[in-house]
Design an enzyme around this catalytic site. Sequence first.
Site, PDB file in Angstrom:
ATOM      1  N   LYS A   1      -7.658 -39.361  -4.030  1.00 23.41           N
ATOM      2  CA  LYS A   1      -7.801 -40.080  -5.176  1.00 23.41           C
ATOM      3  C   LYS A   1      -7.274 -40.909  -6.372  1.00 23.41           C
ATOM      4  CE  LYS A   1     -13.310 -40.442  -4.385  1.00 23.41           C
ATOM      5  NZ  LYS A   1     -14.766 -40.713  -5.649  1.00 23.41           N
TER       6      LYS A   1
ATOM      7  N   ARG B   1       4.948 -49.933  -1.069  1.00 25.13           N
ATOM      8  CA  ARG B   1       4.303 -49.839  -0.282  1.00 25.13           C
ATOM      9  C   ARG B   1       4.132 -48.672   0.394  1.00 25.13           C
ATOM     10  NH1 ARG B   1       5.818 -54.551   2.471  1.00 25.13           N
ATOM     11  NH2 ARG B   1       4.148 -56.221   2.582  1.00 25.13           N
TER      12      ARG B   1
ATOM     13  N   LYS C   1     -15.332 -28.327  -3.542  1.00 21.33           N
ATOM     14  CA  LYS C   1     -14.871 -29.668  -3.196  1.00 21.33           C
ATOM     15  C   LYS C   1     -13.308 -29.920  -2.074  1.00 21.33           C
ATOM     16  CE  LYS C   1     -12.882 -33.151  -5.441  1.00 21.33           C
ATOM     17  NZ  LYS C   1     -12.430 -34.298  -6.675  1.00 21.33           N
TER      18      LYS C   1
ATOM     19  N   GLU D   1     -15.310 -40.789   1.723  1.00 21.18           N
ATOM     20  CA  GLU D   1     -16.600 -40.780   0.818  1.00 21.18           C
ATOM     21  C   GLU D   1     -17.459 -41.625   1.446  1.00 21.18           C
ATOM     22  OE1 GLU D   1     -17.223 -41.055  -4.359  1.00 21.18           O
ATOM     23  OE2 GLU D   1     -16.226 -42.669  -3.116  1.00 21.18           O
TER      24      GLU D   1
ATOM     25  N   ARG E   1     -19.390 -36.508   0.847  1.00 23.94           N
ATOM     26  CA  ARG E   1     -18.504 -36.647  -0.917  1.00 23.94           C
ATOM     27  C   ARG E   1     -19.381 -37.267  -1.720  1.00 23.94           C
ATOM     28  NH1 ARG E   1     -11.720 -37.693  -0.864  1.00 23.94           N
ATOM     29  NH2 ARG E   1     -11.807 -37.591  -3.150  1.00 23.94           N
TER      30      ARG E   1
ATOM     31  N   HIS F   1     -19.960 -41.482 -15.950  1.00 20.80           N
ATOM     32  CA  HIS F   1     -19.709 -42.590 -16.488  1.00 20.80           C
ATOM     33  C   HIS F   1     -20.000 -44.190 -16.890  1.00 20.80           C
ATOM     34  CE1 HIS F   1     -16.869 -42.000 -12.776  1.00 20.80           C
ATOM     35  NE2 HIS F   1     -16.216 -40.958 -13.611  1.00 20.80           N
TER      36      HIS F   1
ATOM     37  N   GLU G   1     -17.393 -29.969 -14.735  1.00 19.43           N
ATOM     38  CA  GLU G   1     -16.542 -30.517 -13.784  1.00 19.43           C
ATOM     39  C   GLU G   1     -17.651 -29.424 -12.796  1.00 19.43           C
ATOM     40  OE1 GLU G   1     -16.649 -33.238 -11.799  1.00 19.43           O
ATOM     41  OE2 GLU G   1     -16.270 -34.240 -12.938  1.00 19.43           O
TER      42      GLU G   1
ATOM     43  N   HIS H   1     -22.254 -38.049 -12.259  1.00 17.18           N
ATOM     44  CA  HIS H   1     -21.589 -39.649 -12.638  1.00 17.18           C
ATOM     45  C   HIS H   1     -21.834 -40.644 -13.163  1.00 17.18           C
ATOM     46  CE1 HIS H   1     -18.667 -36.479 -12.470  1.00 17.18           C
ATOM     47  NE2 HIS H   1     -17.719 -36.825 -12.328  1.00 17.18           N
TER      48      HIS H   1
ATOM     49  N   ASN I   1     -20.779 -36.752  -6.648  1.00 15.44           N
ATOM     50  CA  ASN I   1     -21.183 -38.260  -8.375  1.00 15.44           C
ATOM     51  C   ASN I   1     -21.696 -37.386  -8.787  1.00 15.44           C
ATOM     52  OD1 ASN I   1     -19.172 -40.149  -7.712  1.00 15.44           O
ATOM     53  ND2 ASN I   1     -19.587 -40.265  -5.048  1.00 15.44           N
TER      54      ASN I   1
ATOM     55  N   HIS J   1     -14.406 -36.484 -21.131  1.00 12.94           N
ATOM     56  CA  HIS J   1     -14.905 -37.181 -19.035  1.00 12.94           C
ATOM     57  C   HIS J   1     -16.323 -36.291 -18.993  1.00 12.94           C
ATOM     58  CE1 HIS J   1     -15.751 -38.484 -15.281  1.00 12.94           C
ATOM     59  NE2 HIS J   1     -15.021 -37.049 -15.028  1.00 12.94           N
TER      60      HIS J   1
END
Length: 350
Positions: free
Chosen positions: A131, A109, A211, A221, A225, A236, A173, A232, A229, A251
């Site tokens: 993230k 945990r 950022k 998000e 936020r 993606h 990025e 993306h 993206n 990427h």
Amino acid sequence: MKSAPIHFGYIAPILDQYLKENSFSSILFLVDENTHVHCLPILLADLDNLTTYEILEIDAGEENKTIETVNNLWLSLAELGADRNTLVINVGGGVLTDMGGFMASTFKRGIKFINIPTTLLSQVDASVGGKNGIDLEGMKNMVGTFTQPEMVLIDPKFLKTLEQRQIKSGLAEMLKHGLIQDRDHWDNLVQLLAHNAEDLAPFIMDSIEIKKQVVETDPLEKGLRKILNFGHTIGHAIESESLETEFPLLHGEAIVIGMIIEAFLAEQKGILSTEDREEICDGFASLYALSTIDLNLFPQLLTWMKHDKKNEKNAINFSLVNKIGACSYNVVCNEDEIKTAFISFNHWIG
């Protein structure tokens, strides 16, 4: 959720002091085959307060960002007797820090972890925001947590271990940060005469601050936020599809294509001026080798897009720039609009 402290520059004394001030039952370094050879020895040589540690090595590459890899890591932690007072130090690119953070934030945990990003992409992107996660059957970052590391340690000297292709992937990025939030940042990066580790290093903290400001405004998000993206949703999808090929895209390479196509999409919807769209296209064209997209792949690319995390109520949601330096989010686009943007991209490539 407050952002983790980020330290930039010569990082060994900071980590050494942290280890001196905190008593851990065990310390584990997570590396891949590249950072094990090129980065970890540099770091260890300067740590005076580290005496005992273990090293876990995984295979590099997005294709290994899976639950199977993390399951093996969990088993290794258990076999090594890791407990809730164990510290994990992730040394690698975005794939590794994403997975290492997910591994640590879920084992028993949650155990403490530190991120030491070693690629330009991970330093300007994965380093900020808390993230952590893995891919699910090729679908990007579908399983994960929002958990902050103890700290993020960024040393630009690690960039000297990278090939130019990796540098350009990270640059993508940085350029995105300029497009969505800071016109001057975009201009500064596009106008650079060279785009190597030395020339880009002064702009790394600028990207991180852009950022960081966005993330601290909306840590989970739910709103702003989402502008991070931009590029993306399509990028993606292209990246996921390319992983099935002999020569997968990095990427950043996929995100560049995504940003250009999404700029065409924004222009179509009347959000972005033709003048700004042309400037965006010309800026990327001056930095990256681009080729057309096989439109026979569009149905599969659309399937990937439908799995994007931003989507709601079965609609495909985009974050689209409305001018260079500003971005809108929750912009719904239909399949015909998206395909038209792909066609416009191919026509522009010629």
